[in-house]
Write a protein that holds these residues in place. Structure first.
Motif, PDB file in Angstrom:
ATOM      1  N   LYS A   1       0.806  -1.223   0.000  1.00  0.00           N
ATOM      2  CA  LYS A   1       0.000   0.000   0.000  1.00  0.00           C
ATOM      3  C   LYS A   1       0.834   1.265   0.000  1.00  0.00           C
ATOM      4  CE  LYS A   1      -0.513   0.086   5.051  1.00  0.00           C
ATOM      5  NZ  LYS A   1      -1.489   0.098   6.170  1.00  0.00           N
ATOM      6  N   ASN A   2       2.029   1.193   0.515  1.00  0.00           N
ATOM      7  CA  ASN A   2       2.860   2.396   0.582  1.00  0.00           C
ATOM      8  C   ASN A   2       3.753   2.548  -0.648  1.00  0.00           C
ATOM      9  OD1 ASN A   2       1.856   3.104   3.164  1.00  0.00           O
ATOM     10  ND2 ASN A   2       3.295   1.663   4.139  1.00  0.00           N
ATOM     11  N   LEU A   3       3.641   1.627  -1.559  1.00  0.00           N
ATOM     12  CA  LEU A   3       4.458   1.699  -2.761  1.00  0.00           C
ATOM     13  C   LEU A   3       3.657   2.375  -3.872  1.00  0.00           C
ATOM     14  CD1 LEU A   3       5.956  -1.927  -2.790  1.00  0.00           C
ATOM     15  CD2 LEU A   3       7.032   0.164  -1.949  1.00  0.00           C
ATOM     16  N   ASN A   4       4.330   3.218  -4.570  1.00  0.00           N
ATOM     17  CA  ASN A   4       3.691   3.870  -5.709  1.00  0.00           C
ATOM     18  C   ASN A   4       3.932   3.001  -6.950  1.00  0.00           C
ATOM     19  OD1 ASN A   4       2.410   5.677  -7.326  1.00  0.00           O
ATOM     20  ND2 ASN A   4       4.043   7.202  -7.325  1.00  0.00           N
ATOM     21  N   VAL A   5       3.193   1.846  -7.009  1.00  0.00           N
ATOM     22  CA  VAL A   5       3.406   0.856  -8.071  1.00  0.00           C
ATOM     23  C   VAL A   5       2.960   1.434  -9.403  1.00  0.00           C
ATOM     24  CG1 VAL A   5       2.797  -1.424  -8.925  1.00  0.00           C
ATOM     25  CG2 VAL A   5       3.159  -1.066  -6.469  1.00  0.00           C
TER      26      VAL A   5
ATOM     27  N   VAL B   1      -4.954 -15.061 -11.563  1.00  0.00           N
ATOM     28  CA  VAL B   1      -4.923 -13.631 -11.884  1.00  0.00           C
ATOM     29  C   VAL B   1      -4.957 -12.854 -10.564  1.00  0.00           C
ATOM     30  CG1 VAL B   1      -6.096 -11.754 -13.076  1.00  0.00           C
ATOM     31  CG2 VAL B   1      -6.105 -14.050 -14.070  1.00  0.00           C
ATOM     32  N   TYR B   2      -4.049 -11.888 -10.448  1.00  0.00           N
ATOM     33  CA  TYR B   2      -3.974 -11.089  -9.228  1.00  0.00           C
ATOM     34  C   TYR B   2      -4.313  -9.642  -9.568  1.00  0.00           C
ATOM     35  CZ  TYR B   2      -1.770 -15.108  -7.053  1.00  0.00           C
ATOM     36  OH  TYR B   2      -1.514 -16.358  -6.562  1.00  0.00           O
ATOM     37  N   VAL B   3      -5.254  -9.102  -8.796  1.00  0.00           N
ATOM     38  CA  VAL B   3      -5.682  -7.705  -8.967  1.00  0.00           C
ATOM     39  C   VAL B   3      -5.217  -6.917  -7.737  1.00  0.00           C
ATOM     40  CG1 VAL B   3      -7.622  -6.136  -9.302  1.00  0.00           C
ATOM     41  CG2 VAL B   3      -7.691  -8.437 -10.313  1.00  0.00           C
ATOM     42  N   LEU B   4      -4.346  -5.939  -7.994  1.00  0.00           N
ATOM     43  CA  LEU B   4      -3.876  -5.073  -6.908  1.00  0.00           C
ATOM     44  C   LEU B   4      -4.829  -3.878  -6.852  1.00  0.00           C
ATOM     45  CD1 LEU B   4      -1.710  -4.598  -4.762  1.00  0.00           C
ATOM     46  CD2 LEU B   4      -0.378  -3.376  -6.491  1.00  0.00           C
ATOM     47  N   ALA B   5      -5.681  -3.864  -5.825  1.00  0.00           N
ATOM     48  CA  ALA B   5      -6.747  -2.862  -5.730  1.00  0.00           C
ATOM     49  C   ALA B   5      -6.631  -2.083  -4.427  1.00  0.00           C
ATOM     50  CB  ALA B   5      -8.102  -3.544  -5.855  1.00  0.00           C
ATOM     51  N   ALA B   6      -7.588  -1.123  -4.308  1.00  0.00           N
ATOM     52  CA  ALA B   6      -7.663  -0.278  -3.091  1.00  0.00           C
ATOM     53  C   ALA B   6      -6.336   0.401  -2.827  1.00  0.00           C
ATOM     54  CB  ALA B   6      -8.120  -1.098  -1.888  1.00  0.00           C
ATOM     55  N   LYS B   7      -5.725   0.878  -3.938  1.00  0.00           N
ATOM     56  CA  LYS B   7      -4.447   1.598  -3.863  1.00  0.00           C
ATOM     57  C   LYS B   7      -3.354   0.776  -3.201  1.00  0.00           C
ATOM     58  CE  LYS B   7      -6.605   6.175  -3.857  1.00  0.00           C
ATOM     59  NZ  LYS B   7      -6.709   7.483  -3.172  1.00  0.00           N
ATOM     60  N   GLY B   8      -3.408  -0.507  -3.430  1.00  0.00           N
ATOM     61  CA  GLY B   8      -2.377  -1.407  -2.926  1.00  0.00           C
ATOM     62  C   GLY B   8      -2.706  -2.050  -1.611  1.00  0.00           C
TER      63      GLY B   8
END
Length: 909
Positions: free
Chosen positions: A31-35, A320-327
């Motif tokens: 969550k703290n990474l600006n991916v 499949v992986y979904v990175l959601a909610a801003k990480g």
């Protein structure tokens, strides 16, 4: 553009990844990474941050970080065949010079690790995209200025090689991808306004640039399929491009954020369409993104759901992986297994989709067939028989045909049943029953066109015998005949022609066209029927084939005797046929026997003339010339008799006798008796017919060969009553006396059986016989006296030799005739010889002059002894076989077998 309404299913299970350390808490370490970028492979998920760091996530949710750039990262890519990443960005030391850095992920933990760095000097734009060839020997770099740079080298061994500009455009490069093509390769290059391909040749001047589309694609809105195709997602639709042009297009509308490829499925992340609402918008904006997974091949949506604040989507570890909610959330989408998908489709009766899904999932053929069977059963239950049959056909050869056939035996469904049976035959899986059923369907439908097509197609196999049988029963004779011709079913062809169509001429013509062996076989079988309807034509063909000679086998093609049975009702044609065969030097005992029987049968049918003179016929039978030439015989009788007398006829003698007796053919019977020296049979024949004259003539003709004929005649007449027999008996007695066949006592005994005969009949015979015997007795007595006198003289001479001296007065040698001189030899027989002459001519010391006479006398004695021995043996053998034993004893008594040796007394007076 393909427009297909997509069906929606939930084929993916959704789960939120939990923190390994705190299972009740969501995994939120990102969550703290600006991916900004995501890549996956080699059991890792790689995140690239906007600040230039690389973060790897393993399967156990372990993180590892490496600061690749100290300013910013503008793109990220991974080697396909190695655990290496390549990224573009800037360092703070020289923010204007773009850099390419290569990092081995398996060495991230090593201290003082320094990635390989390539500086793009003299480039005043950012690196927007990177692509590495599978062999690691080529790298393409896309710039924001619209240029594409090409490094033809192994990036891991980079040594300040200068890049080559492949393409120069006016808008930033949004995507680059390599694809192998035959022995070379090319790259897809996309901008927001254009998609091109650059094909590499052996030389730079051979490079070729082609425009695929005038519309471009935004960053992250493209991907490469498993087949190497470029997927470009635009707002109106998703387009697929191949190296030589545009491929299929799918109308997936919406503002796409990114697209991904996962196991043959397309993942699209698009901004959710907000419905117009009068309600006030919330102060904090929520970015809602719809993630949809499309099965392009089977045309359905396998998953669709909205997520808030989606950062990125990545595929790894089979999910499949979904990175959601801003990480703060990492959501895993796991595809259901194929069986679960099929169960969902079955419940909704989406059988066709289930079939497509099973096939695309590499289901085994039997599994797919079972789904097709369920689909067909579903259609059948709904009453859609046409569609049901189209599915049942696809189950061949796995589903038992009887399962389907039973469902369509109703007459209203015969068309569907016909379709299924046709397919069975095309795939060469039909048996005899299937062929029968299909042909019955054709005949009931009266569909001659399809029937003819089925019968004459070369690629359809079926049981020909069954087909012919069904066609015959259904009355389709022409089709049956064609089928017989095509498959050389000669017997069936002839059976149809003869039994149903009654076309005998065509049947005979067909037989004539066959090979010799087949023609002979069918003539044997159907010749009787042909003979009854077209006898002349049949006989002509028989003549041809029976005289045909096969040089290969050194035999005639056919044996005429094999066809005798077909002439059962036409004996005249049989005579014509056999006479023709006989003229062609094809003769056999069977042919001769058959011809003789036919001749005699014809004689019996026409009948004999009742007014013929019996005596004259007898003379004809005894005289060969008269038999063969006399006109008193009918034509049929002459044919038969000439055949019997012919030297070329090889008939069986015993059979000929039987036939002549059976048909009462007197001339032939008497001829055969004479030919075989069966004189007693001739005599018996006349005795049976009481032909006295013929009896007497037979005895006269053959009495010298067989004297017993006279005795049999005497016995025959002795048993006949009548006063006109005296002359016959007297003639017989003359010959009996002549040949000395019977003793007078036996003659009297035989004639005593007749009560009508008088002594006058035998008086002359007895007187002659008595005179003859008296004369013989006198001669015998004289001979006996002469022998006795000779014996007495010999005895006197022997006594004289024993008691008195002998004076030899001979003065000449009996051998040479010269005067005797000493030494000389004198024999008791009064013959004298020189000693030398005696030695030269004497044998065993005997008198040479008397030696021959004495030898003959001794041989005569020896022969008499041997003949008596042989006579004795013959007497016993004849006595055992004879009916009249007294006659044999009397005969041998006359031969002196029982005479006693008479001993002459020495002192005979």
């Amino acid at each position: 553009m393909v427009s297909v309404k997509q069906r929606r299913f939930n084929f993916f299970d959704e789960s939120t990844i939990k923190d390994p350390q705190e299972p009740k808490k969501n995994f939120d370490s990102l969550k703290n990474l600006n991916v900004k970028f995501c890549q996956s492979g080699r059991d890792l998920i790689i995140f690239g941050t906007d600040e230039g760091s690389i973060v790897t996530l393993d399967k156990h949710m372990g993180l590892n970080t490496f600061q690749l750039f100290d300013s910013e990262m503008t793109c990220l890519s991974q080697f396909k065949n190695d655990n290496i990443i390549i990224a573009g960005g800037h360092d703070s030391s020289n923010h204007k010079v773009p850099l390419i850095k290569v990092l081995r992920l398996d060495k991230m933990d090593e201290p003082n690790l320094r990635p390989l760095t390539i500086s793009l000097n003299n480039v005043n734009s950012k690196i927007t995209t990177l692509a590495v060839h599978d062999g690691n020997n080529s790298v393409c770099v896309g710039l924001s200025s619209g240029e594409v740079l090409y490094y033809k080298c192994d990036v891991l061994k980079y040594k300040n090689e200068k890049p080559r500009i492949l393409y120069t455009g006016s808008s930033p490069i949004t995507g680059i991808a390599f694809k192998n093509l035959n022995r070379g390769f090319f790259v897809f290059v996309s901008t927001e306004y254009l998609i091109i391909t650059i094909t590499f040749g052996n030389r730079e001047k051979d490079e070729k640039i082609e425009i695929l589309a005038d519309d471009g694609v935004k960053p992250r809105c493209w991907c490469i399929t498993d087949k190497g195709e470029l997927v470009a997602a635009r707002k109106d639709a998703v387009y697929v491009y191949e190296h030589d042009g545009v491929g299929p297009c799918y109308p997936f509308e919406g503002d796409k954020i990114s697209v991904h490829w996962f196991k043959g499925k397309l993942i699209i992340a698009a901004k959710e369409i907000q419905k117009k609402s009068k309600a006030p918008m919330p102060t904090s904006s929520i970015d809602s993104t719809t993630v949809s997974i499309y099965d392009i091949e089977n045309k359905y949506v396998g998953f669709s759901r909205s997520f808030n604040n989606v950062v990125n989507i990545v595929c790894e570890w089979g999910s499949v992986y979904v990175l959601a909610a801003k990480g703060e959330q990492l959501i895993q989408l796991t595809e259901k297994d194929t069986q679960s998908k099929l169960q969902i489709l079955f419940k909704k009766n989406h059988y066709q989709m289930a079939i497509d899904l099973a096939q695309s999932s590499q289901y085994d053929r039997e599994g797919v067939v079972d789904i097709i069977r369920q689909y067909a059963d579903h259609l059948y239950s709904k009453g859609d028989f046409d569609k049901a049959m189209s599915q049942y056909v696809k189950t061949i050869p796995f589903l038992e045909p009887s399962y389907i056939i039973r469902r369509f035996l109703d007459s209203q469904r015969i068309v569907n049943l016909t379709e299924y049976l046709q397919e069975l035959h095309k795939q060469k899986l039909a048996n005899e029953d299937h062929t029968t059923l299909l042909l019955n369907c054709y005949t009931k439908l009266k569909d001659e066109q399809r029937l003819n097509s089925f019968l004459m197609e070369g690629n359809v196999e079926f049981d020909v015998d069954t087909g012919i049988k069904v066609l015959r029963q259904s009355g389709f004779f022409n089709q049956a005949l064609e089928l017989c011709k095509k498959h050389s079913k000669h017997e069936d062809y002839l059976r149809i022609q003869l039994d149903h169509l009654k076309d005998y001429s065509e049947s005979l013509n067909y037989i004539q066209k066959l090979d010799d062996q087949s023609a002979v076989l069918n003539l044997k079988k159907y010749g009787k029927l042909l003979m009854a309807n077209i006898p002349e034509k049949t006989v002509e063909f028989l003549k041809i084939i029976c005289v045909k000679y096969d040089d290969a086998t050194q035999k005639f093609v056919a044996n005429p005797t094999d066809f005798l049975h077909i002439f059962l009702i036409n004996s005249e044609l049989l005579i014509e046929f056999l006479e023709y065969i006989k003229k062609k030097q094809i003769n056999s005992k069977t042919i001769s026997n058959t011809l003789l029987e036919l001749y005699l049968k014809r004689v019996a049918e026409t009948g004999k003339s009742e007014n013929k003179n019996q005596k004259f016929l007898l003379e004809e039978a005894m005289n060969e010339n008269a038999l063969s030439t006399n006109s008193s015989l009918s034509i049929q009788e002459k044919y038969a008799l000439d055949f019997l007398m012919s030297n070329e006829s090889s008939y069986d003698m015993s059979l000929a006798l039987t036939l002549c007796q059976l048909h009462q053919f007197k001339p032939g019977l008497l001829y055969l008796y004479e030919k075989n020296a069966m004189y007693q049979r001739i005599l018996q024949y006349h005795m049976d017919h009481n032909d006295y004259i013929s009896i007497l003539d037979t005895c006269k003709r053959y009495g010298t060969q067989d004297p017993n004929l006279w005795i049999q005649s005497l016995q025959y007449f002795s048993k006949r009553d009548g006063y006109n027999l005296k002359d016959f008996i007297m003639q017989i007695l003359v010959n009996i006396e002549k040949f000395n066949l019977l003793t007078p006592l036996m003659v009297i005994k035989i004639l005593s059986q007749n009560n009508t005969l008088t002594i006058d009949t035998v008086k002359e015979y007895l007187l002659n016989r008595m005179k003859k015997e008296e004369y013989e007795i006198k001669e015998n007595q004289d001979t006996l006296n002469r022998y006795l006198k000779s014996i007495m003289e010999m005895k006197t001479q022997i006594d004289h030799l024993k008691t008195e001296p002998i004076i030899f007065q001979a003065n000449k040698c009996e051998s040479c005739g010269d005067e005797l001189n000493f030494p000389s030899i004198h024999c008791l027989c009064n013959h004298s010889f020189h000693a030398e002459c005696f030695e030269n001519y004497s044998v065993d010391g005997a008198c040479p002059t008397c030696a021959v006479e004495n030898s003959n006398f001794l041989n005569h004695i020896k022969l008499n002894e041997e003949s008596k021995k042989t006579l004795h043996d013959g007497f016993h053998k004849q006595l055992e076989r004879s009916i009249d034993s007294f006659e044999i004893i009397a005969d041998y008594f006359g031969k002196g077998l029982f005479n006693k040796i008479m001993v002459v007394p020495e002192n005979l007076p």
